[in-house]
Design an enzyme around this catalytic site. Structure first.
Site, PDB file in Angstrom:
ATOM      1  N   ASP A 175       0.856  -1.186   0.000  1.00  0.00           N
ATOM      2  CA  ASP A 175       0.000   0.000   0.000  1.00  0.00           C
ATOM      3  C   ASP A 175       0.893   1.238   0.000  1.00  0.00           C
ATOM      4  O   ASP A 175       2.050   1.175   0.436  1.00  0.00           O
ATOM      5  CB  ASP A 175      -0.893   0.015   1.252  1.00  0.00           C
ATOM      6  N   ASN A 225      -5.462  -4.791  -6.470  1.00  0.00           N
ATOM      7  CA  ASN A 225      -6.629  -4.195  -5.822  1.00  0.00           C
ATOM      8  C   ASN A 225      -6.498  -2.687  -5.625  1.00  0.00           C
ATOM      9  O   ASN A 225      -7.511  -1.997  -5.514  1.00  0.00           O
ATOM     10  CB  ASN A 225      -6.858  -4.873  -4.468  1.00  0.00           C
ATOM     11  N   TYR A 259     -12.877   7.686 -14.094  1.00  0.00           N
ATOM     12  CA  TYR A 259     -12.822   6.477 -13.266  1.00  0.00           C
ATOM     13  C   TYR A 259     -13.413   5.289 -14.013  1.00  0.00           C
ATOM     14  O   TYR A 259     -12.808   4.209 -14.067  1.00  0.00           O
ATOM     15  CB  TYR A 259     -13.585   6.720 -11.963  1.00  0.00           C
ATOM     16  N   LYS A 292     -11.659   1.640 -15.293  1.00  0.00           N
ATOM     17  CA  LYS A 292     -12.158   0.325 -14.903  1.00  0.00           C
ATOM     18  C   LYS A 292     -12.601  -0.477 -16.126  1.00  0.00           C
ATOM     19  O   LYS A 292     -12.460  -1.713 -16.152  1.00  0.00           O
ATOM     20  CB  LYS A 292     -13.300   0.467 -13.900  1.00  0.00           C
ATOM     21  N   THR A 325     -16.492   1.501   1.635  1.00  0.00           N
ATOM     22  CA  THR A 325     -15.076   1.688   1.935  1.00  0.00           C
ATOM     23  C   THR A 325     -14.802   3.180   2.087  1.00  0.00           C
ATOM     24  O   THR A 325     -15.665   4.023   1.837  1.00  0.00           O
ATOM     25  CB  THR A 325     -14.180   1.143   0.800  1.00  0.00           C
TER      26      THR A 325
END
Length: 268
Positions: A39, A87, A151, A155, A185
């Site tokens: 991360d 991810n 975005y 994707k 999230t």
């Protein structure tokens, strides 16, 4: 009596300090893999790795191709690499005309190029036995999402890349992507502008998914031949239909946005 030992296996999960990445890492640890978590949040990922029993927690900017190779080398130290989860991602909302050049570039580099570099590192590291790559995409990658144009484009690129690479690799290598609807999230709050078009659509009435159920679906792809999995499944079908009739979906999105505006008003 002869005993047999099983060689250790490793897995990599990017964007694993929290959220879906942490959920995936926990499940892979529970499956007995030695999991390397990465991360950009160095302190956060080190803490998460310690809390869940990960093999390592590494500071890692997915925009750096060489960083992926270093992560792959670390995973190989702990066992044969069998799974790599791309991810890490960001979710800034806003119309294309509203976003700065830096925002657009960062979205593309993190969400799309970052996945490419991770896939390459995994493919270079998998042995003859192969392995699984699981990319976290989004339902937004399957159809039009006004207010999230950049975005959604990143994707959609991940979905296309997943299908193409799966078709061009040896049979022992399986490439998948999971396409969840809106998930509870930090990205849901940190990446959204209050009451923006994108935020309205995100809050338009569909059930907000939990981290745990998305992580389970992502890990469940390992070992399967499924390439694209929508979560929930029926939403993927609806979104794909919208892509086939963009002029109709343009009107429908206006209705959806008004529903989301009412939801936001109630919550605040």
């Amino acid at each position: 009596m002869q005993t047999t030992t099983t060689s250790p296996t490793s897995a990599v999960v990017t964007g694993a300090a929290r959220g879906i990445g942490r959920g995936i890492a926990e499940l892979m640890v529970a499956r007995g893999h030695r999991v390397v978590l990465t991360d950009v949040d160095a302190a956060g990922v080190a803490r998460t790795a310690e809390e869940i029993g990960g093999a390592a927690g590494l500071a890692h900017d997915v925009r750096d191709p060489e960083g992926h190779r270093a992560v792959a080398a670390e995973a190989a130290r702990h066992g044969r690499l069998v799974a790599w989860f791309n991810n890490a991602g960001i979710g800034d909302d806003g119309r294309l005309s509203e976003q700065s050049e830096d925002q657009v570039r960062r979205l593309v580099e993190v969400n799309l190029l970052g996945v490419m570099w991770g896939m390459r590192a995994a493919l270079e590291t998998f042995g003859a036995a192969g392995g699984d790559i699981v990319n976290t995409a989004s339902l937004a990658g399957l159809g039009p999402v006004p207010g999230y144009a950049v975005y959604a484009a990143t994707k959609a690129g991940v979905v296309s890349l997943t299908a193409s690479v799966d078709a061009e690799t040896p049979r022992g290598v399986r490439v998948h992507c999971v396409c969840p609807d809106v998930v509870q999230t930090a990205m849901l709050t940190e990446g959204h502008t209050h009451d923006s078009l994108g935020s309205r659509i995100a809050h338009s009435g569909g059930r907000i998914l939990s981290v745990e159920e998305v992580a389970q679906q992502a890990v469940g792809l390992v070992g399967s031949r499924r390439v694209v999995r929508s979560v929930p499944g029926h939403r993927g079908a609806v979104t794909r239909v919208a892509m086939l009739a963009p002029s109709v979906s343009r009107h429908a999105m206006g209705v959806v946005a008004r529903m989301g505006k009412r939801t936001i008003a109630r919550e605040h």
